[in-house]
Design a protein around this motif. Structure first.
Motif, PDB file in Angstrom:
ATOM      1  N   LEU A 140       0.818  -1.224   0.000  1.00 25.72           N
ATOM      2  CA  LEU A 140       0.000   0.000   0.000  1.00 25.72           C
ATOM      3  C   LEU A 140       0.847   1.267   0.000  1.00 25.72           C
ATOM      4  N   ASP A 141       2.083   1.156  -0.486  1.00 26.53           N
ATOM      5  CA  ASP A 141       2.926   2.336  -0.653  1.00 26.53           C
ATOM      6  C   ASP A 141       2.699   2.858  -2.072  1.00 26.53           C
ATOM      7  N   TYR A 142       1.550   3.505  -2.264  1.00 24.64           N
ATOM      8  CA  TYR A 142       1.145   3.929  -3.598  1.00 24.64           C
ATOM      9  C   TYR A 142       2.116   4.911  -4.258  1.00 24.64           C
ATOM     10  N   PRO A 143       2.646   5.911  -3.536  1.00 22.15           N
ATOM     11  CA  PRO A 143       3.605   6.812  -4.186  1.00 22.15           C
ATOM     12  C   PRO A 143       4.845   6.084  -4.692  1.00 22.15           C
ATOM     13  N   ALA A 144       5.343   5.105  -3.923  1.00 21.80           N
ATOM     14  CA  ALA A 144       6.537   4.374  -4.361  1.00 21.80           C
ATOM     15  C   ALA A 144       6.244   3.512  -5.570  1.00 21.80           C
ATOM     16  N   ALA A 145       5.011   3.044  -5.695  1.00 21.97           N
ATOM     17  CA  ALA A 145       4.651   2.178  -6.825  1.00 21.97           C
ATOM     18  C   ALA A 145       4.411   2.967  -8.107  1.00 21.97           C
ATOM     19  N   ALA A 146       4.056   4.245  -8.002  1.00 22.13           N
ATOM     20  CA  ALA A 146       3.650   5.033  -9.169  1.00 22.13           C
ATOM     21  C   ALA A 146       4.717   5.116 -10.262  1.00 22.13           C
ATOM     22  N   PRO A 147       5.998   5.393  -9.953  1.00 21.59           N
ATOM     23  CA  PRO A 147       6.985   5.454 -11.043  1.00 21.59           C
ATOM     24  C   PRO A 147       7.097   4.148 -11.819  1.00 21.59           C
ATOM     25  N   TYR A 148       7.017   3.038 -11.111  1.00 24.76           N
ATOM     26  CA  TYR A 148       7.100   1.742 -11.782  1.00 24.76           C
ATOM     27  C   TYR A 148       5.859   1.507 -12.647  1.00 24.76           C
ATOM     28  N   ALA A 149       4.704   1.941 -12.164  1.00 23.50           N
ATOM     29  CA  ALA A 149       3.479   1.806 -12.954  1.00 23.50           C
ATOM     30  C   ALA A 149       3.584   2.587 -14.252  1.00 23.50           C
ATOM     31  N   LEU A 150       4.125   3.796 -14.163  1.00 26.60           N
ATOM     32  CA  LEU A 150       4.270   4.620 -15.367  1.00 26.60           C
ATOM     33  C   LEU A 150       5.202   3.956 -16.377  1.00 26.60           C
ATOM     34  N   VAL A 151       6.317   3.399 -15.906  1.00 22.10           N
ATOM     35  CA  VAL A 151       7.260   2.739 -16.813  1.00 22.10           C
ATOM     36  C   VAL A 151       6.615   1.514 -17.456  1.00 22.10           C
ATOM     37  N   LEU A 152       5.827   0.750 -16.694  1.00 19.52           N
ATOM     38  CA  LEU A 152       5.138  -0.412 -17.259  1.00 19.52           C
ATOM     39  C   LEU A 152       4.200   0.000 -18.394  1.00 19.52           C
ATOM     40  N   VAL A 153       3.503   1.105 -18.211  1.00 20.70           N
ATOM     41  CA  VAL A 153       2.610   1.594 -19.264  1.00 20.70           C
ATOM     42  C   VAL A 153       3.414   2.018 -20.486  1.00 20.70           C
ATOM     43  N   LEU A 154       4.504   2.750 -20.272  1.00 18.41           N
ATOM     44  CA  LEU A 154       5.319   3.219 -21.393  1.00 18.41           C
ATOM     45  C   LEU A 154       5.938   2.048 -22.152  1.00 18.41           C
ATOM     46  N   LEU A 155       6.353   1.014 -21.429  1.00 19.07           N
ATOM     47  CA  LEU A 155       6.933  -0.156 -22.084  1.00 19.07           C
ATOM     48  C   LEU A 155       5.902  -0.917 -22.905  1.00 19.07           C
ATOM     49  N   SER A 156       4.630  -0.809 -22.527  1.00 24.54           N
ATOM     50  CA  SER A 156       3.581  -1.567 -23.213  1.00 24.54           C
ATOM     51  C   SER A 156       3.086  -0.893 -24.487  1.00 24.54           C
ATOM     52  N   ILE A 157       3.297   0.403 -24.610  1.00 27.42           N
ATOM     53  CA  ILE A 157       2.754   1.132 -25.759  1.00 27.42           C
ATOM     54  C   ILE A 157       3.246   0.584 -27.099  1.00 27.42           C
ATOM     55  N   PRO A 158       4.554   0.315 -27.291  1.00 30.82           N
ATOM     56  CA  PRO A 158       4.978  -0.230 -28.593  1.00 30.82           C
ATOM     57  C   PRO A 158       4.315  -1.554 -28.942  1.00 30.82           C
ATOM     58  N   ALA A 159       4.128  -2.435 -27.951  1.00 27.57           N
ATOM     59  CA  ALA A 159       3.490  -3.726 -28.223  1.00 27.57           C
ATOM     60  C   ALA A 159       2.048  -3.532 -28.675  1.00 27.57           C
ATOM     61  N   VAL A 160       1.339  -2.620 -28.035  1.00 31.06           N
ATOM     62  CA  VAL A 160      -0.051  -2.361 -28.424  1.00 31.06           C
ATOM     63  C   VAL A 160      -0.098  -1.766 -29.828  1.00 31.06           C
ATOM     64  N   ALA A 161       0.856  -0.888 -30.146  1.00 35.10           N
ATOM     65  CA  ALA A 161       0.912  -0.322 -31.501  1.00 35.10           C
ATOM     66  C   ALA A 161       1.130  -1.420 -32.536  1.00 35.10           C
ATOM     67  N   LEU A 162       1.996  -2.389 -32.223  1.00 37.11           N
ATOM     68  CA  LEU A 162       2.220  -3.505 -33.144  1.00 37.11           C
ATOM     69  C   LEU A 162       0.959  -4.340 -33.317  1.00 37.11           C
ATOM     70  N   MET A 163       0.268  -4.617 -32.217  1.00 36.91           N
ATOM     71  CA  MET A 163      -0.959  -5.409 -32.290  1.00 36.91           C
ATOM     72  C   MET A 163      -2.028  -4.678 -33.097  1.00 36.91           C
ATOM     73  N   PHE A 164      -2.146  -3.377 -32.904  1.00 35.54           N
ATOM     74  CA  PHE A 164      -3.143  -2.600 -33.635  1.00 35.54           C
ATOM     75  C   PHE A 164      -2.818  -2.579 -35.124  1.00 35.54           C
ATOM     76  N   ALA A 165      -1.534  -2.392 -35.445  1.00 43.62           N
ATOM     77  CA  ALA A 165      -1.129  -2.380 -36.850  1.00 43.62           C
ATOM     78  C   ALA A 165      -1.383  -3.734 -37.499  1.00 43.62           C
ATOM     79  N   HIS A 166      -1.138  -4.801 -36.752  1.00 40.43           N
ATOM     80  CA  HIS A 166      -1.370  -6.148 -37.300  1.00 40.43           C
ATOM     81  C   HIS A 166      -2.859  -6.381 -37.526  1.00 40.43           C
ATOM     82  N   ALA A 167      -3.700  -5.888 -36.616  1.00 38.47           N
ATOM     83  CA  ALA A 167      -5.139  -6.112 -36.729  1.00 38.47           C
ATOM     84  C   ALA A 167      -5.740  -5.285 -37.867  1.00 38.47           C
ATOM     85  N   THR A 168      -5.278  -4.080 -38.053  1.00 37.43           N
ATOM     86  CA  THR A 168      -5.880  -3.204 -39.061  1.00 37.43           C
ATOM     87  C   THR A 168      -5.302  -3.449 -40.444  1.00 37.43           C
TER      88      THR A 168
END
Length: 491
Positions: free
Chosen positions: A458-486
């Motif tokens: 429940l140390d939410y402030p300490a977890a926030a930077p890691y959460a942001l990096v996880l989201v940023l790391l996921s964006i390229p994969a989602v872009a690839l999936m979207f490009a493959h689908a369309t």
């Protein structure tokens, strides 16, 4: 060797069942706690999968067949929730609404996180339909809803079943999101049992039940798919479909779409930003180390997965037969099992055969290969299918040996597919939580495990930077999936 390696998790489950014997296994399985877990799992599947299908198919139909205002923007936005890992979404919702928990909290987070897994294949399927079928149905007097139900929906059967199966398997294997929301599933119970008794019989028994559930889902999807053919002969009508005007319903569609995206994207990201502003500067120093370790493991896992997938894809495309089908089937079967089962299998195997490998980088990378192998296999197989074998034959006719011909002719043409597969594996590995928690060497801090360590305390402030990096790391994969689908930009 490849098949044997991929089937280690299946072998682990079979061995555990035989080693325990029917009496002990029945004692561990037939008890109230397992019944509670079974009810929770059944409710997740019975409610969550149809909800994800309705949202995914509805969103795909809106952006592909209606005159929805700003539909190009919505088409991309509906895929965006995949960039937020489910356990990060649960962190965002739980920190925004602390009272959210249990079945309905788990369903809310899981459906919002996973409905794009139905949306993307449904959108690709709708885009590939011949508009003339719908135009003919309208000419015969069918209204828009009847055209959708009687003409469009049957053609989406394979896409819906495939997406629904993926969602169901994610619901079975998800740990972080449900543990954070205090909702007990087989996966959360296995992790607790493992931590309490170190791969004792209770964890193995629960794992056997979980594997049986996965196999039931795979069998049900195969039966529901049937033998119907959905391919058309020829290119179909050469014109884009006529978009259905929404009229007064346009505002309802826009409001519903914005509400869905706000719940799936804005709520989690707003919580991440809110806690990020309160984070201690020291956390950003640890973030660099965690990101470096994550990158190293993810890149190594991606390279190994591509190396394993290449010969399987080659056999599947160039030498189709029983052997290639067996290799492919083993890869998909093993990867369909929850990551916790893969991790437990590698724990048991390394302790029994090579104890020195326990809790080493080797076991972590092996887990990533087993779990994410299809992410490398599918692009490679598609890429190979598009490379004419005649190019190699022409090179060999000029006196070039077979292997150099493949390296000089085929490999350069495969580089985009290799890159796509490696990227998908690497980004999946970067977000993987359960297997990494169990297998990582002592002192290893990936972004996902560091996030989980802080968030579960429940140390939410300490977890926030890691959460942001996880989201940023996921964006390229989602872009690839979207490009493959369309396949191409929106019309």
């Amino acid at each position: 060797m490849l098949t044997a390696g991929a089937l280690v998790p299946v072998g682990y489950v079979v061995h555990a069942a035989i080693a325990m014997g029917w009496t002990e296994l029945a004692t561990l399985v037939i008890r109230p706690k397992v019944g509670e877990l079974l009810v929770n799992t059944a409710l997740l599947a019975v409610i969550g999968v149809p909800a994800a299908v309705v949202l995914g198919v509805g969103a795909a139909w809106l952006v592909e067949r209606t005159a929805l205002p700003a539909r190009r923007v919505f088409a991309v936005a509906f895929a965006a929730p995949l960039a937020i890992p489910a356990f990060v979404a649960s962190y965002g919702w739980a920190s925004a609404i602390p009272s959210i928990n249990g079945l309905w909290g788990g369903l809310l987070v899981a459906v919002l996180a996973y409905f794009p897994l139905v949306y993307l294949p449904a959108m690709a399927a709708i885009r590939g339909l011949d508009p003339a079928l719908e135009e003919s149905a309208r000419a015969l007097g069918l209204g828009s809803w009847m055209v959708f139900i009687r003409v469009v929906l049957p053609q989406l059967r394979l896409a819906i079943l495939g997406g629904a199966l993926i969602v169901a398997l994610h619901l079975l294997s998800e740990y972080g999101a449900f543990a954070f929301l205090r909702f007990d599933t087989f996966t959360t119970a296995i992790v607790v049992a493992y931590q309490a008794t170190f791969a004792g019989p209770n964890a193995a028994a629960l794992g056997i039940v979980l594997v049986v559930l996965c196999l039931v889902l795979l069998g049900a999807e195969s039966l529901a798919r049937g033998r119907s053919r959905y391919a058309r002969v020829g290119g179909g009508a050469p014109h884009p479909p006529a978009l259905l005007p929404l009229g007064r319903a346009a505002w309802v569609a826009i409001t519903a779409s914005i509400a869905l995206l706000a719940a799936a994207i804005l709520v989690p990201l707003a919580s991440v930003v809110r806690w990020l502003l309160r984070a201690d500067a020291a956390e950003f120093g640890a973030l660099a180390s965690a990101t470096a370790q994550t990158s190293g493991l993810a890149v190594a896992g991606a390279l190994c997965a591509v190396l394993v997938a290449l010969p399987i894809a080659w056999l599947s495309v160039r030498h189709a037969g029983r052997l290639s089908r067996a290799l492919e089937g083993a890869a998909y079967l093993a990867s369909s099992l929850p990551a916790i089962i893969v991790a437990l299998a590698l724990v048991g195997t390394t302790l029994a055969i090579a104890p020195a490998l326990y809790q080493t980088v080797f076991t972590v990378i092996a887990a990533y290969v087993v779990i994410f192998l299809p992410r490398a296999l599918v692009p490679l197989r598609a890429g190979l299918a598009q490379v004419p074998e005649s190019l190699e034959e022409a090179a060999r006719s000029l006196g070039i040996a077979p292997l150099p011909a493949r390296l000089r002719v085929t490999l350069p043409l495969l580089l985009p597919s290799i890159g796509a597969g490696a990227a998908l594996v690497a980004l999946g590995a970067a977000n993987e939580l359960t297997a990494t928690l169990l297998l990582a060497p002592t002192g290893t801090r990936t972004v996902a495990t560091s996030f989980w360590s802080a968030a579960s305390s429940l140390d939410y402030p300490a977890a926030a930077p890691y959460a942001l990096v996880l989201v940023l790391l996921s964006i390229p994969a989602v872009a690839l999936m979207f490009a493959h689908a369309t396949g191409r930009s929106l019309r």
